[in-house]
Design a protein around this motif. Structure first.
Motif, PDB file in Angstrom:
ATOM      1  N   SER A  67       0.818  -1.218   0.000  1.00 33.20           N
ATOM      2  CA  SER A  67       0.000   0.000   0.000  1.00 33.20           C
ATOM      3  C   SER A  67       0.852   1.268   0.000  1.00 33.20           C
ATOM      4  N   LEU A  68       2.133   1.107   0.319  1.00 33.66           N
ATOM      5  CA  LEU A  68       3.043   2.253   0.321  1.00 33.66           C
ATOM      6  C   LEU A  68       3.593   2.484  -1.080  1.00 33.66           C
ATOM      7  N   ASN A  69       3.644   3.731  -1.489  1.00 33.70           N
ATOM      8  CA  ASN A  69       4.125   4.078  -2.824  1.00 33.70           C
ATOM      9  C   ASN A  69       5.506   4.719  -2.736  1.00 33.70           C
ATOM     10  N   PHE A  70       6.502   4.013  -3.258  1.00 34.09           N
ATOM     11  CA  PHE A  70       7.857   4.545  -3.303  1.00 34.09           C
ATOM     12  C   PHE A  70       8.289   4.811  -4.744  1.00 34.09           C
ATOM     13  N   GLY A  71       7.318   5.006  -5.621  1.00 34.10           N
ATOM     14  CA  GLY A  71       7.654   5.271  -7.015  1.00 34.10           C
ATOM     15  C   GLY A  71       8.384   6.592  -7.221  1.00 34.10           C
ATOM     16  N   TRP A  72       8.300   7.485  -6.245  1.00 34.45           N
ATOM     17  CA  TRP A  72       8.941   8.787  -6.342  1.00 34.45           C
ATOM     18  C   TRP A  72      10.398   8.764  -5.897  1.00 34.45           C
ATOM     19  N   ALA A  73      10.813   7.670  -5.256  1.00 39.32           N
ATOM     20  CA  ALA A  73      12.134   7.638  -4.626  1.00 39.32           C
ATOM     21  C   ALA A  73      13.262   7.813  -5.639  1.00 39.32           C
ATOM     22  N   GLN A  74      13.171   7.123  -6.768  1.00 41.05           N
ATOM     23  CA  GLN A  74      14.246   7.207  -7.752  1.00 41.05           C
ATOM     24  C   GLN A  74      14.367   8.617  -8.317  1.00 41.05           C
ATOM     25  N   GLU A  75      13.243   9.218  -8.628  1.00 39.23           N
ATOM     26  CA  GLU A  75      13.282  10.575  -9.179  1.00 39.23           C
ATOM     27  C   GLU A  75      13.858  11.568  -8.178  1.00 39.23           C
ATOM     28  N   LEU A  76      13.442  11.455  -6.928  1.00 40.59           N
ATOM     29  CA  LEU A  76      13.933  12.367  -5.902  1.00 40.59           C
ATOM     30  C   LEU A  76      15.432  12.211  -5.705  1.00 40.59           C
ATOM     31  N   CYS A  77      15.921  10.986  -5.688  1.00 38.34           N
ATOM     32  CA  CYS A  77      17.351  10.758  -5.493  1.00 38.34           C
ATOM     33  C   CYS A  77      18.170  11.293  -6.663  1.00 38.34           C
ATOM     34  N   ILE A  78      17.638  11.160  -7.873  1.00 39.16           N
ATOM     35  CA  ILE A  78      18.330  11.720  -9.034  1.00 39.16           C
ATOM     36  C   ILE A  78      18.445  13.235  -8.898  1.00 39.16           C
ATOM     37  N   ILE A  79      17.350  13.878  -8.493  1.00 36.49           N
ATOM     38  CA  ILE A  79      17.365  15.330  -8.299  1.00 36.49           C
ATOM     39  C   ILE A  79      18.369  15.715  -7.217  1.00 36.49           C
ATOM     40  N   MET A  80      18.377  14.961  -6.128  1.00 38.36           N
ATOM     41  CA  MET A  80      19.275  15.283  -5.016  1.00 38.36           C
ATOM     42  C   MET A  80      20.734  15.110  -5.413  1.00 38.36           C
ATOM     43  N   PHE A  81      21.029  14.089  -6.196  1.00 39.16           N
ATOM     44  CA  PHE A  81      22.410  13.883  -6.614  1.00 39.16           C
ATOM     45  C   PHE A  81      22.856  14.948  -7.614  1.00 39.16           C
ATOM     46  N   VAL A  82      21.935  15.444  -8.441  1.00 38.17           N
ATOM     47  CA  VAL A  82      22.270  16.553  -9.339  1.00 38.17           C
ATOM     48  C   VAL A  82      22.664  17.784  -8.530  1.00 38.17           C
ATOM     49  N   TRP A  83      21.895  18.083  -7.489  1.00 40.00           N
ATOM     50  CA  TRP A  83      22.214  19.215  -6.630  1.00 40.00           C
ATOM     51  C   TRP A  83      23.532  19.001  -5.896  1.00 40.00           C
ATOM     52  N   VAL A  84      23.776  17.765  -5.456  1.00 39.10           N
ATOM     53  CA  VAL A  84      25.047  17.463  -4.796  1.00 39.10           C
ATOM     54  C   VAL A  84      26.218  17.700  -5.745  1.00 39.10           C
ATOM     55  N   CYS A  85      26.072  17.276  -6.988  1.00 38.69           N
ATOM     56  CA  CYS A  85      27.156  17.440  -7.962  1.00 38.69           C
ATOM     57  C   CYS A  85      27.456  18.914  -8.224  1.00 38.69           C
ATOM     58  N   LYS A  86      26.422  19.728  -8.390  1.00 36.20           N
ATOM     59  CA  LYS A  86      26.634  21.139  -8.686  1.00 36.20           C
ATOM     60  C   LYS A  86      27.294  21.871  -7.518  1.00 36.20           C
ATOM     61  N   PHE A  87      26.770  21.671  -6.315  1.00 37.40           N
ATOM     62  CA  PHE A  87      27.338  22.353  -5.163  1.00 37.40           C
ATOM     63  C   PHE A  87      28.621  21.676  -4.690  1.00 37.40           C
ATOM     64  N   GLY A  88      28.743  20.370  -4.943  1.00 38.09           N
ATOM     65  CA  GLY A  88      29.984  19.680  -4.628  1.00 38.09           C
ATOM     66  C   GLY A  88      31.127  20.149  -5.501  1.00 38.09           C
ATOM     67  N   ALA A  89      30.824  20.533  -6.745  1.00 37.61           N
ATOM     68  CA  ALA A  89      31.862  21.066  -7.631  1.00 37.61           C
ATOM     69  C   ALA A  89      32.408  22.379  -7.085  1.00 37.61           C
ATOM     70  N   ALA A  90      31.521  23.228  -6.555  1.00 29.68           N
ATOM     71  CA  ALA A  90      31.959  24.489  -5.942  1.00 29.68           C
ATOM     72  C   ALA A  90      32.798  24.217  -4.696  1.00 29.68           C
ATOM     73  N   TYR A  91      32.368  23.251  -3.913  1.00 27.91           N
ATOM     74  CA  TYR A  91      33.132  22.854  -2.720  1.00 27.91           C
ATOM     75  C   TYR A  91      34.521  22.343  -3.118  1.00 27.91           C
ATOM     76  N   GLY A  92      34.577  21.627  -4.241  1.00 22.57           N
ATOM     77  CA  GLY A  92      35.856  21.105  -4.710  1.00 22.57           C
ATOM     78  C   GLY A  92      36.823  22.200  -5.101  1.00 22.57           C
ATOM     79  N   VAL A  93      36.316  23.275  -5.695  1.00 28.76           N
ATOM     80  CA  VAL A  93      37.183  24.402  -6.041  1.00 28.76           C
ATOM     81  C   VAL A  93      37.728  25.054  -4.772  1.00 28.76           C
TER      82      VAL A  93
END
Length: 206
Positions: A48-74
């Protein structure tokens, strides 16, 4: 003071996104695994629980991590660079090439930030801002939404201008510090946090 606040916000955002994404993926995998067992009541509840959104949310979160992680790397000097030619140059020319490289990175990232900002604006951000301010919405494009979470895509794509602008600021910051002190941020990739001294092979076998 402002720079310290920005540093803490940058690190907190990256830490939160990575930790939250890891937790969501773990819960989604456990949910999918346990849902395959015919356990009375439990299986019905899990299905009855819907986790169909989990993959999309994680993709979005990793995109944000990559962008701000690149700034942190500099800022921290963790980006991998090829400096074979640079190390062969004499001191004055070496410094000039370092400044040139940092300014080139700043130019590239500010261009991405501007173009990304225009894309986000045209993709529905202008509609959301006008709607929030109670302005006339005639002829404005509301913009698409994501398939699972149904979030406005302009909010998701905001990582591009925001992360690129921060990365541009970091390039300029590093260039300014190098101009004044001649030092660049450096990170020892072979160093493990928490270990002060390196253990040699002789110490291991003794």
């Amino acid at each position: 003071m402002l720079n310290k606040v920005l540093n803490h916000l940058e690190e907190a955002l990256i830490t939160f996104l990575m930790g939250a994404a890891t937790l969501i993926i773990f819960v989604a995998v456990v949910h999918r695994y346990l849902s395959g067992y015919s356990i009375p009541y439990l299986q019905d509840y899990l299905l009855s629980l819907n986790f169909g959104w989990a993959q999309e949310l994680c993709i979005i979160m990793f995109v944000w991590v990559c962008k701000f992680g690149a700034a942190y790397g500099v800022r921290t000097g963790i980006h991998v660079g090829v400096d074979v030619v640079l190390n062969k140059l004499k001191t004055p020319y070496k410094g000039m090439m370092v400044i040139f490289g940092l300014l080139a990175g700043a130019l590239f990232t500010i261009v991405i930030a501007v173009l990304g900002g225009r894309f986000v604006w045209d993709n529905g951000a202008h509609y959301a801002i006008y709607h929030f301010l109670g302005l006339n919405l005639d002829g404005l494009y509301e913009g698409p939404i994501t398939p699972d979470l149904e979030w406005p895509t302009w909010a998701v794509y905001s990582a591009i201008p925001l992360g690129s602008a921060l990365m541009c600021f970091r390039f300029l910051q590093v260039a300014w510090v190098f101009h004044r002190t001649g030092e660049l941020p450096h990170h020892d990739h072979g160093q493990v946090d928490g270990l002060e001294d390196e253990t040699t092979l002789e110490e291991i076998h003794s």
